[in-house]
Design a protein around this motif. Structure first.
Motif, PDB file in Angstrom:
ATOM      1  N   GLU A 295      -1.504   4.309   5.221  1.00  0.00           N
ATOM      2  CA  GLU A 295      -1.286   4.788   3.852  1.00  0.00           C
ATOM      3  C   GLU A 295      -1.050   6.294   3.797  1.00  0.00           C
TER       4      GLU A 295
ATOM      5  N   LEU B  35       0.825  -1.199   0.000  1.00  0.00           N
ATOM      6  CA  LEU B  35       0.000   0.000   0.000  1.00  0.00           C
ATOM      7  C   LEU B  35       0.867   1.260   0.000  1.00  0.00           C
TER       8      LEU B  35
ATOM      9  N   LYS C 240       0.840   4.362  -2.674  1.00  0.00           N
ATOM     10  CA  LYS C 240       0.502   5.711  -2.240  1.00  0.00           C
ATOM     11  C   LYS C 240       1.662   6.690  -2.336  1.00  0.00           C
TER      12      LYS C 240
END
Length: 424
Positions: free
Chosen positions: A192, A10, A14
């Motif tokens: 994130e 993740l 991101k």
């Protein structure tokens, strides 16, 4: 094997925009080697992707050489501290927030994740996170690499064993990353949204793994080597660490110099007569480490140097001093052989509080960190200092204890209001 945690994936999705802000260098063939030394006792699984501080007085050495100890203490009491108003240029120079790397996003929509260091361990750690995704697998891998049941030690102790350096550092490392898994599982997007991370001492390795600079397995191998070599170094010379709380006019540098001279006069070899600041925590509070006799000297003469209160740390070594030089050499060799990558999000170094920008500096600073002070107060200023009308990011301390949040409250009270602890 646990090749990639979900939070690493993740973060990669991101934070790709952040990677363009750093200068990623090509790795040499040597950089891509896995750890194969006998110290590791296991095969490495690697991813295949290719200031010195002056004393209070400039003439301190001459003073120490020519005056008796009683005269030194008297001078320390009589020294006048000159108060002066800083110029605008000096204030700008000391604005440490300029060293931060911040995205153009509302701070309140971002997070900072901090990882604790040695001293935060306790029996029962791991109980609150063991059911989180991936955590049981993490402890299973730890058992294979370490050669003992880390989960059982964390949950059941005994504390005398858990407090030993070679055991507590791996325990803090694994449970801290387990806390990240617990936070991620909440589904709030806080993992994130992370825009900066840092870890205190051994916690710096947790931060680097979290940021994608190395695999969980290789990070644990480094922690194992680091912990065992530091334990070995601490047994070579009787040493200790002490937290000191002092007045604004305290002479801490002078105190350390006097303590070193005291050791030499007592017949201790000069190379072992060590006493210096090991951790910068918050204003008027630091950790001093050194030879046992030096720490005893500081305790006996605390008031003469402006020290209001002191507290011994439950450790057996003078970590982050030159007495850890044997451990630094071992760590440097291990870092030379392990696969590292530029972090996907900013990670602040304990060595100089700056953001890691390349693999070469990571190898150098992670080794030097063992024999150098932890600049934690400076890191907090860089991460959180901002105009008064600007909000701070949410902060999460992931790992055992709340010591980093307590320190944050003393450095930046506003940031502390939006800080949380993920218990383990």
């Amino acid at each position: 094997m646990l090749k990639h945690f979900s939070y690493s994936y993740l973060l990669r999705q991101k934070c790709r925009s952040l990677t363009s802000m750093v200068n990623k260098r090509h790795l040499s063939v040597e950089d891509k080697l896995s750890i194969t030394d006998e110290d590791i006792n296991t095969k490495s699984t690697v991813r295949q992707n290719t200031p010195q501080y002056e004393s209070t007085f400039e003439s301190i050495n001459k003073v120490l050489a020519n005056k008796s100890l009683s005269h030194l203490l008297k001078d320390a009491n009589n020294e006048q501290i000159v108060d002066y108003k800083e110029s605008t240029q000096e204030m700008v120079r000391r604005d440490q927030s300029r060293l931060a790397l911040r995205p153009k996003t509302a701070p309140e929509d971002t997070t900072v994740i901090l990882f604790p260091g040695q001293g935060s361990q306790f029996v029962g750690m791991g109980y609150n996170v063991i059911e989180s995704s991936n955590v049981k697998q993490m402890f299973s891998i730890a058992k294979q690499i370490l050669g003992y049941d880390l989960l059982d030690l964390c949950l059941n102790g005994p504390i005398e064993t858990l407090n030993k350096t070679q055991y507590c550092q791996p325990a803090i490392y694994v449970t801290s990353l387990a806390a990240v898994e617990c936070l991620r599982q909440r589904g709030t997007g806080d993992v994130e949204a992370c825009v900066a991370t840092a870890g205190f001492s051994v916690g710096e390795l947790s931060a680097l793994v979290f940021a994608g600079a190395m695999s969980f397995e290789d990070g644990l191998r480094l922690v194992k080597i680091r912990a065992e070599s530091m334990q070995y170094a601490s047994e070579l010379v009787p040493s200790a660490m002490i937290t000191v709380f002092f007045n604004a006019d305290a002479r801490i540098s002078f105190a350390c110099n006097a303590a070193r001279e005291w050791c030499v006069r007592k017949g201790i070899e000069e190379k072992d007569a060590i006493c210096n600041i090991a951790n910068y925590l918050f204003p008027h509070c630091k950790v001093i480490a050194g030879h046992e006799e030096a720490i005893n000297f500081l305790e006996m003469n605390a008031k003469d140097f402006g020290i209001k209160r002191s507290k011994r740390l439950p450790v057996s070594g003078a970590f982050h001093t030159k007495l850890m030089e044997p451990a630094r050499k071992v760590m440097a060799e291990a870092l030379r052989k392990i696969h590292l990558e530029v972090p996907l999000i900013p990670v602040h170094s304990n060595f100089d509080a700056k953001i890691y920008k390349d693999v070469v500096s990571m190898r150098k600073k992670l080794a030097k960190q063992i024999v150098s002070p932890v600049h934690w107060e400076q890191i907090l200023h860089i991460v959180y200092d901002r105009p008064k009308d600007m909000k701070c990011p949410k902060t999460f301390e992931c790992g055992p204890g709340k010591s980093l949040l307590s320190t944050l409250s003393m450095v930046h009270a506003v940031a502390r209001r939006s800080a949380h602890h993920i218990s383990v």
